[in-house]
Design a protein around this motif. Structure first.
Motif, PDB file in Angstrom:
ATOM      1  N   GLU B 122       0.860  -1.173   0.000  1.00 45.26           N
ATOM      2  CA  GLU B 122       0.000   0.000   0.000  1.00 45.26           C
ATOM      3  C   GLU B 122       0.897   1.224   0.000  1.00 45.26           C
ATOM      4  OE1 GLU B 122      -2.659  -0.411   3.277  1.00 45.26           O
ATOM      5  OE2 GLU B 122      -4.194  -1.323   2.016  1.00 45.26           O
ATOM      6  N   ALA B 123       0.535   2.177  -0.790  1.00 43.09           N
ATOM      7  CA  ALA B 123       1.425   3.314  -0.978  1.00 43.09           C
ATOM      8  C   ALA B 123       1.429   4.253   0.223  1.00 43.09           C
ATOM      9  CB  ALA B 123       1.048   4.066  -2.244  1.00 43.09           C
ATOM     10  N   GLN B 131       8.109  -0.088  -4.451  1.00 41.33           N
ATOM     11  CA  GLN B 131       8.075   0.309  -5.846  1.00 41.33           C
ATOM     12  C   GLN B 131       9.280   1.161  -6.198  1.00 41.33           C
ATOM     13  OE1 GLN B 131       4.423   2.507  -4.960  1.00 41.33           O
ATOM     14  NE2 GLN B 131       5.252   4.230  -6.086  1.00 41.33           N
ATOM     15  N   GLN B 142       5.623  -1.540  -9.668  1.00 39.54           N
ATOM     16  CA  GLN B 142       5.939  -0.335 -10.454  1.00 39.54           C
ATOM     17  C   GLN B 142       4.814   0.655 -10.183  1.00 39.54           C
ATOM     18  OE1 GLN B 142       7.083  -1.107 -14.645  1.00 39.54           O
ATOM     19  NE2 GLN B 142       7.012  -3.270 -14.119  1.00 39.54           N
ATOM     20  N   GLY B 143       4.979   1.422  -9.119  1.00 36.37           N
ATOM     21  CA  GLY B 143       3.895   2.279  -8.652  1.00 36.37           C
ATOM     22  C   GLY B 143       3.445   3.320  -9.656  1.00 36.37           C
ATOM     23  N   MET B 147       0.824  -0.154 -10.176  1.00 37.38           N
ATOM     24  CA  MET B 147       1.120  -1.548  -9.834  1.00 37.38           C
ATOM     25  C   MET B 147       1.985  -1.530  -8.580  1.00 37.38           C
ATOM     26  SD  MET B 147       2.840  -4.257 -12.473  1.00 37.38           S
ATOM     27  CE  MET B 147       2.860  -6.027 -12.166  1.00 37.38           C
ATOM     28  N   ALA B 148       1.337  -1.217  -7.437  1.00 38.28           N
ATOM     29  CA  ALA B 148       2.126  -0.988  -6.228  1.00 38.28           C
ATOM     30  C   ALA B 148       2.041  -2.124  -5.226  1.00 38.28           C
ATOM     31  CB  ALA B 148       1.675   0.306  -5.551  1.00 38.28           C
ATOM     32  N   SER B 149       1.169  -3.089  -5.441  1.00 41.10           N
ATOM     33  CA  SER B 149       1.002  -4.147  -4.444  1.00 41.10           C
ATOM     34  C   SER B 149       1.660  -5.436  -4.914  1.00 41.10           C
ATOM     35  CB  SER B 149      -0.486  -4.411  -4.216  1.00 41.10           C
ATOM     36  OG  SER B 149      -0.647  -5.624  -3.500  1.00 41.10           O
ATOM     37  N   ILE B 151       0.427  -8.178  -4.640  1.00 41.41           N
ATOM     38  CA  ILE B 151      -0.645  -9.002  -5.204  1.00 41.41           C
ATOM     39  C   ILE B 151      -0.592  -8.947  -6.736  1.00 41.41           C
ATOM     40  CG2 ILE B 151      -3.144  -9.372  -5.314  1.00 41.41           C
ATOM     41  CD1 ILE B 151      -3.342  -7.957  -2.596  1.00 41.41           C
ATOM     42  N   ALA B 152      -0.209  -7.775  -7.273  1.00 42.43           N
ATOM     43  CA  ALA B 152      -0.176  -7.612  -8.729  1.00 42.43           C
ATOM     44  C   ALA B 152       0.823  -8.577  -9.360  1.00 42.43           C
ATOM     45  CB  ALA B 152       0.168  -6.163  -9.085  1.00 42.43           C
TER      46      ALA B 152
END
Lengths: 133, 390
Positions: B122-123, B131, B142-143, B147-149, B151-152
């Motif tokens: 989480e950002a 990231q 790659q926030g 795509m910051a988690s 899970i991605a």
């Protein structure tokens, strides 16, 4: 709490982001065998490889994977939900992740285009997928 | 095969409660885990002369704080990257330190409090902006493209896997459902409620194709394992096989060899390579000799890759293999018998290490695997241990 959507931009990555400002896509190539690679490296990751050179490549490739973000992990992207992230295979087998605003706009195995676009307020131009004609 | 041929052993295991409670101190968790492990091994704090911490700050405790606060005076200390995996790596290092004469009794402690800092990825987590690691986060973060988690990364690798083998992603349900059934028999499981297929499919997607119950919940707690030379003491579990983590352009933390994303080859391990891996060679056994499996499962697809890359089924077969109870307590290979990270607790694999030790001792009550003599713990990243009952 802080949140940033900035990408890494340093001496190694600068050619990529400078080209992005001009809406061009460049990749690092190993001068031995003319092979592109990813992610950027100051030295070629290939055995026997030598100098690295950034070259422009076509902003077009095959979508090989698509995931759809339905839960928000970044406040800045909250208004864009749901959105997809696609993996695009370019010529030379380099695969890059890119943002796909409309998850239904492209499906895996489609040939898609890539554009640099600003997605969020205050953000920079980042790689996004556009459906090919 | 050198010194990991059963000359070192896990002499004791212990754990705190597993919970999600920001008001608790991670030092309280660590003290409970250490003391219960020492009691289990028949040792006292003053006899510990080695200390390896698996998760340091900001998620967990650094070795110096552990020693100072808990009254240990080790002469050999070490610590790994503050991440999952590494459980086998830590236990291997403890065995090496003992073999090298650098220590005789090594406390291996994984103590962390994830609820302090929110869900990783989480950002709004100021300490773990993964990231921003140069060339992307360890899970592919790659926030700047949203795509910051972690899970991605797990979702994308699973999507690629399903496309390569033309499999229905919904088959994945068998893993969280089986592990929840195991957790129902585990007193300290965080996720203890019954879960039906309807419950699983009614839960929302997090990042499609992964749903809520495909992701391990945030866990707070600690686990400790005491490694010593093997003394043929009752309750000891010998370390008979081991191998370390892989890295390179063909690997990705959330994928089998050759199926990550980014620029990698798409060449999987061959059956010969799978069966010839060091963990099996060092123990002198084949996959068929394993009675119970601990497979790293921060996300539901990860055990699929363990089942394939460690030879329990062929490449592309795991989604079918996990159906019909084959990973259940009476199945072909009982897996994550205390509920795994998906249901017992996200303890970076250490809850599974403790469970395997207790399985090999016959201490697991209603979830005991009958006749369990040899266990494998493994991650998709390649690190693995074989443990055998004394």
């Amino acid at each position: 709490m802080t949140e940033s959507v900035a990408a890494i931009d340093n001496d190694l990555w600068r050619p990529f982001w400078q080209a992005a400002e001009e809406r061009r896509l460049v990749l690092p190539f190993c001068c031995v065998g003319d092979r592109a690679f990813w992610p950027p490296s100051p030295i070629s990751p290939y055995a026997g490889g030598c100098e690295v050179e950034w070259r422009e490549v076509a902003r077009r490739g095959r979508l090989v994977s698509r995931i759809v973000t339905r839960r928000g992990f970044q406040q800045a992207f909250g208004d864009l939900l749901p959105y997809a992230i696609g993996l695009v295979e370019l010529a030379g087998d380099v695969r890059l992740c890119a943002h796909l605003s409309d998850p239904e706009a492209a499906a895996p195995d489609d040939i898609v285009g890539l554009e640099f676009r600003v997605l969020v307020d205050g953000g920079q131009s980042v790689l996004t997928i556009v459906a090919s004609d | 095969m050198a010194f990991l041929d059963g000359r070192t052993a896990i002499a004791g295991v212990g754990a705190s409660r597993f919970e999600r409670r920001p008001q608790a101190s991670v030092l309280q968790f660590a003290a409970t885990a250490l003391d219960t492990a020492l009691a289990d091994a028949g040792l006292e704090r003053g006899q510990v002369d080695g200390l390896i911490s698996q998760v340091g700050s900001p998620r967990g405790l650094d070795y110096d704080t552990i020693a100072e606060t808990l009254g240990l005076t080790p002469r050999y200390c070490s610590q790994t990257w503050a991440h999952g995996r590494f459980a086998a790596t830590v236990l291997i290092e403890a065995a090496m330190a003992i073999h090298a004469g650098l220590a005789t009794r090594v406390a291996c402690i994984m103590a962390m409090k994830n609820s302090d800092i929110g869900r990783i990825g989480e950002a709004n987590n100021p300490f773990f902006h993964e990231q921003f690691r140069e060339n992307g986060g360890p899970h592919g973060e790659q926030g700047h493209i949203g795509m910051a988690s972690p899970i991605a990364g797990a979702a994308m690798a699973f999507d690629l896997y399903c496309r390569r083998y033309a499999k229905d992603p919904d088959l994945l349900a068998a893993i969280p459902l089986t592990l929840r059934a195991h957790a129902r028999l585990t007193d300290d499981a965080v996720m203890h409620k019954p879960m039906s297929r309807e419950d699983y499919f009614a839960a929302p997607y997090m990042i499609e194709p992964l749903r809520l119950f495909d992701c391990s919940p945030v866990g707070d707690g600690a686990v400790c394992a005491i490694v010593t030379a093997r003394n043929d003491r009752a309750g000891e579990v010998a370390i008979t096989g081991a191998q370390g983590l892989r890295a390179g352009r063909d690997t990705f933390i959330f994928a089998p060899v050759g199926l990550g994303f980014g620029q990698q080859s798409t060449t999987r391990l061959t059956p010969e390579q799978v069966r010839g891996q060091h963990v099996y060679a060092s123990a002198g056994v084949a996959p068929e000799a394993i009675d119970v499996l601990g497979a790293y499962d921060s996300f539901a697809p990860l055990p699929l890759y363990v089942l394939e890359d460690f030879g329990f089924c062929g490449a592309g077969e795991a989604l079918d293999f996990v159906q019909d109870g084959r990973i259940g307590l009476n199945g072909a290979i009982p897996m994550n018998t205390s509920g795994g990270q998906l249901s017992q607790a996200q303890m970076n694999g250490w809850g599974q290490i403790r469970e395997l030790v207790q399985q090999l001792r016959g201490q697991c009550g209603a979830r005991q695997v009958r006749g369990a003599k040899r266990a494998l713990w493994a991650t998709a990243g390649g690190d693995a241990l074989i443990l055998e009952a004394n």
